[in-house]
Design a protein around this motif. Structure first.
Motif, short mmCIF file in Angstrom:
data_model
loop_
_atom_site.label_atom_id
_atom_site.label_comp_id
_atom_site.label_asym_id
_atom_site.label_seq_id
_atom_site.Cartn_x
_atom_site.Cartn_y
_atom_site.Cartn_z
N UNK A 93 0.83 -1.20 0.00
CA UNK A 93 0.00 0.00 0.00
C UNK A 93 0.87 1.26 0.00
N UNK A 94 1.94 1.22 0.77
CA UNK A 94 2.88 2.34 0.80
C UNK A 94 3.49 2.57 -0.57
N UNK A 95 3.91 1.49 -1.23
CA UNK A 95 4.51 1.61 -2.56
C UNK A 95 3.53 2.22 -3.55
N UNK A 96 2.28 1.80 -3.50
CA UNK A 96 1.26 2.35 -4.40
C UNK A 96 1.06 3.85 -4.11
N UNK A 97 1.03 4.21 -2.83
CA UNK A 97 0.86 5.62 -2.45
C UNK A 97 2.01 6.49 -2.94
N UNK A 98 3.22 6.00 -2.80
CA UNK A 98 4.40 6.75 -3.28
C UNK A 98 4.32 6.92 -4.79
N UNK A 99 3.99 5.84 -5.49
CA UNK A 99 3.90 5.88 -6.95
C UNK A 99 2.81 6.86 -7.41
N UNK A 100 1.64 6.81 -6.78
CA UNK A 100 0.55 7.72 -7.14
C UNK A 100 0.95 9.18 -6.92
N UNK A 101 1.57 9.47 -5.79
CA UNK A 101 1.95 10.85 -5.47
C UNK A 101 3.06 11.36 -6.38
N UNK A 102 3.93 10.47 -6.80
CA UNK A 102 5.06 10.89 -7.62
C UNK A 102 4.80 10.87 -9.11
N UNK A 103 3.65 10.34 -9.53
CA UNK A 103 3.31 10.36 -10.94
C UNK A 103 3.42 9.03 -11.65
N UNK A 104 3.69 7.95 -10.94
CA UNK A 104 3.73 6.64 -11.58
C UNK A 104 4.79 5.73 -10.99
N UNK A 105 4.88 4.54 -11.55
CA UNK A 105 5.81 3.53 -11.04
C UNK A 105 7.27 3.97 -11.19
N UNK A 106 7.53 4.89 -12.11
CA UNK A 106 8.89 5.42 -12.27
C UNK A 106 9.40 6.09 -11.01
N UNK A 107 8.49 6.60 -10.19
CA UNK A 107 8.87 7.21 -8.92
C UNK A 107 9.54 6.18 -8.02
N UNK A 108 9.02 4.96 -8.02
CA UNK A 108 9.62 3.90 -7.20
C UNK A 108 10.96 3.46 -7.78
N UNK A 109 11.07 3.46 -9.09
CA UNK A 109 12.36 3.14 -9.71
C UNK A 109 13.39 4.18 -9.32
N UNK A 110 12.99 5.44 -9.29
CA UNK A 110 13.89 6.51 -8.86
C UNK A 110 14.23 6.34 -7.38
N UNK A 111 13.24 6.01 -6.56
CA UNK A 111 13.47 5.78 -5.13
C UNK A 111 14.55 4.72 -4.93
N UNK A 112 14.51 3.67 -5.72
CA UNK A 112 15.47 2.58 -5.57
C UNK A 112 16.88 3.00 -5.94
N UNK A 113 17.04 4.14 -6.62
CA UNK A 113 18.37 4.64 -6.98
C UNK A 113 18.99 5.50 -5.88
N UNK A 114 18.17 5.93 -4.91
CA UNK A 114 18.70 6.70 -3.78
C UNK A 114 19.50 5.78 -2.87
N UNK A 115 20.50 6.32 -2.23
CA UNK A 115 21.25 5.58 -1.21
C UNK A 115 20.52 5.82 0.11
N UNK A 116 20.22 4.73 0.83
CA UNK A 116 19.49 4.83 2.10
C UNK A 116 20.42 4.52 3.27
#
Length: 128
Positions: A93-116
């Motif tokens: 549900x969190x992943x879907x919320x992030x994707x919706x707020x960021x404009x699509x599934x590409x937002x999650x792909x970008x998230x995965x490129x960040x260093x945590x």
């Protein structure tokens, strides 16, 4: 000092705006760690399922609720793949919320490129 977020919507917007440093407070940080840890095959499956789930949400919103039955079927179809990839409905549900707020599934792909980095109970994301 980076942008501080505590909700999936805030995180999606921060990623969309290409923030170089994002500080995640609360349990959202744990979900982000899980999303980033998903392997490449599971990620491929999860990203496809997120597209289906987002389309289901759009069917409801775009029709003023008339598309709710179609949305429910689409989201039900996506749920097993998402739970299988992320391990829980909460992270899904969190992943879907992030994707919706960021404009699509590409937002999650970008998230995965960040260093945590997890420090003092927060998760810090740094753009690479």
């Amino acid at each position: 000092m980076g942008t501080t977020v505590s909700t999936p919507v805030e995180l999606g917007q921060a990623i969309k705006h290409k923030e170089s440093e994002i500080i995640i407070t609360g349990k959202l940080g744990d979900a982000v760690i899980v999303i980033q840890a998903v392997g490449p095959v599971s990620w491929l499956i999860a990203s496809g399922a997120i597209v289906v789930a987002i389309a289901g949400v759009a069917a409801t919103v775009g029709t003023g609720g008339a598309g709710a039955p179609v949305s429910a079927v689409m989201e039900a179809a996506a749920a097993p793949a998402l739970i299988g990839a992320f391990g829980s409905i909460g992270v899904s549900t969190t992943a879907i919320g992030i994707a919706l707020a960021g404009g699509g599934v590409g937002t999650l792909s970008t998230l995965r490129k960040y260093k945590a980095e997890k420090k003092r109970g927060n998760v810090y994301l740094f753009r690479r």
